[in-house]
Scaffold this active site. Structure first.
Site, PDB file in Angstrom:
ATOM      1  N   CYS A  51      29.764  50.643  23.620  1.00  0.00           N
ATOM      2  CA  CYS A  51      28.972  49.770  22.313  1.00  0.00           C
ATOM      3  C   CYS A  51      29.264  51.033  21.230  1.00  0.00           C
ATOM      4  O   CYS A  51      28.576  51.871  21.247  1.00  0.00           O
ATOM      5  CB  CYS A  51      27.778  49.607  22.719  1.00  0.00           C
ATOM      6  N   CYS A  54      25.325  51.770  20.563  1.00  0.00           N
ATOM      7  CA  CYS A  54      24.404  52.821  21.293  1.00  0.00           C
ATOM      8  C   CYS A  54      25.271  53.413  22.196  1.00  0.00           C
ATOM      9  O   CYS A  54      24.617  54.558  22.733  1.00  0.00           O
ATOM     10  CB  CYS A  54      23.344  52.079  21.757  1.00  0.00           C
ATOM     11  N   CYS A  69      44.561  35.635  21.481  1.00  0.00           N
ATOM     12  CA  CYS A  69      43.571  34.958  20.618  1.00  0.00           C
ATOM     13  C   CYS A  69      43.091  35.925  19.307  1.00  0.00           C
ATOM     14  O   CYS A  69      42.408  35.392  18.243  1.00  0.00           O
ATOM     15  CB  CYS A  69      42.144  34.834  21.390  1.00  0.00           C
ATOM     16  N   CYS A 100      25.112  43.544  23.608  1.00  0.00           N
ATOM     17  CA  CYS A 100      24.921  44.796  24.347  1.00  0.00           C
ATOM     18  C   CYS A 100      23.433  44.259  24.857  1.00  0.00           C
ATOM     19  O   CYS A 100      22.501  44.220  24.043  1.00  0.00           O
ATOM     20  CB  CYS A 100      25.139  45.919  23.324  1.00  0.00           C
ATOM     21  N   CYS A 103      21.028  47.885  22.971  1.00  0.00           N
ATOM     22  CA  CYS A 103      20.782  47.697  21.685  1.00  0.00           C
ATOM     23  C   CYS A 103      20.750  46.167  20.946  1.00  0.00           C
ATOM     24  O   CYS A 103      20.305  46.085  20.027  1.00  0.00           O
ATOM     25  CB  CYS A 103      21.634  48.564  20.693  1.00  0.00           C
ATOM     26  N   HIS A 106      25.541  42.486  18.498  1.00  0.00           N
ATOM     27  CA  HIS A 106      26.452  41.326  18.825  1.00  0.00           C
ATOM     28  C   HIS A 106      27.845  42.024  19.043  1.00  0.00           C
ATOM     29  O   HIS A 106      28.395  42.697  18.219  1.00  0.00           O
ATOM     30  CB  HIS A 106      26.569  40.420  17.590  1.00  0.00           C
ATOM     31  N   HIS A 109      31.857  36.735  22.080  1.00  0.00           N
ATOM     32  CA  HIS A 109      31.738  35.409  22.772  1.00  0.00           C
ATOM     33  C   HIS A 109      32.098  35.433  24.347  1.00  0.00           C
ATOM     34  O   HIS A 109      33.347  36.008  24.348  1.00  0.00           O
ATOM     35  CB  HIS A 109      31.937  33.885  21.976  1.00  0.00           C
ATOM     36  N   ASP A 113      38.102  30.379  29.856  1.00  0.00           N
ATOM     37  CA  ASP A 113      39.316  30.165  29.989  1.00  0.00           C
ATOM     38  C   ASP A 113      40.344  31.307  30.221  1.00  0.00           C
ATOM     39  O   ASP A 113      41.316  31.516  29.705  1.00  0.00           O
ATOM     40  CB  ASP A 113      39.970  29.269  28.609  1.00  0.00           C
ATOM     41  N   ARG A 121      36.748  34.847  29.616  1.00  0.00           N
ATOM     42  CA  ARG A 121      37.642  35.638  28.432  1.00  0.00           C
ATOM     43  C   ARG A 121      36.367  36.124  27.824  1.00  0.00           C
ATOM     44  O   ARG A 121      35.674  35.200  26.838  1.00  0.00           O
ATOM     45  CB  ARG A 121      38.339  34.867  27.696  1.00  0.00           C
ATOM     46  N   CYS A 123      35.568  37.822  24.642  1.00  0.00           N
ATOM     47  CA  CYS A 123      36.161  37.850  23.327  1.00  0.00           C
ATOM     48  C   CYS A 123      35.352  38.760  22.561  1.00  0.00           C
ATOM     49  O   CYS A 123      34.445  37.949  21.911  1.00  0.00           O
ATOM     50  CB  CYS A 123      36.476  36.449  22.886  1.00  0.00           C
TER      51      CYS A 123
HETATM   52 FE    FE Z   1      24.449  48.854  22.440  1.00  0.00          FE
END
Ligand code: FE
Length: 136
Positions: A51, A54, A69, A100, A103, A106, A109, A113, A121, A123
């Site tokens: 991440c 963090c 993708c 995560c 922390c 974001h 997603h 598939d 997946r 992504c």
């Molecule tokens: Fe994190």
């Protein structure tokens, strides 16, 4: 990891100091980097993805695959408790957001598939990850 990671809570000001503008927009404001622009989308090296907020270990190179993708794609996280999933109904879509677990940042997603055996997946934005190459 047998238990959920301890949460890291920081103020918006702290995150702005710690992160680059791009990392902040993705991790803290749920932004999405433009496809095929992320530094790690085409990374094929062996190692671990942490991440960017963090440092928690989130994904490993063995689970990465070329989805086409435009974002780094993984079949599964490094540990099921490393990430959390949330229903996301923004932009008129029904998606599952991945964050995560430590922390709350974001990441991206998860879509149903992906390749077998998981069929998933993950992504994930490059901006939400840092890569550590495995030493030979
Ligand atoms: Fe994190």
């Amino acid at each position: 990891m047998n238990e959920k990671p301890e949460k890291i809570v920081r103020s918006e000001t702290e995150w702005r100091t710690l992160l680059t503008q791009e990392q902040y927009q993705v991790l803290r404001e749920k932004g999405t980097e433009r496809p095929f622009t992320g530094a790690l989308t085409q990374n094929h090296e062996t190692g671990n993805y942490h991440c960017a907020g963090c440092g928690a270990l989130l994904f490993m190179s063995g689970a990465k695959f070329d989805s086409g993708c435009g974002w780094p794609s993984f079949m599964l996280p490094a540990d099921s408790k490393a990430v959390e999933e949330h229903e996301d109904k923004t932009f008129g879509m029904r998606r599952v957001e991945v964050t995560c677990a430590r922390c709350g940042g974001h990441l991206g997603h998860v879509f149903p598939d992906g390749p077998q055996p998981t069929g998933l997946r993950y992504c994930i934005n490059s901006a939400s990850l840092t890569f550590t190459r495995k030493k030979p």
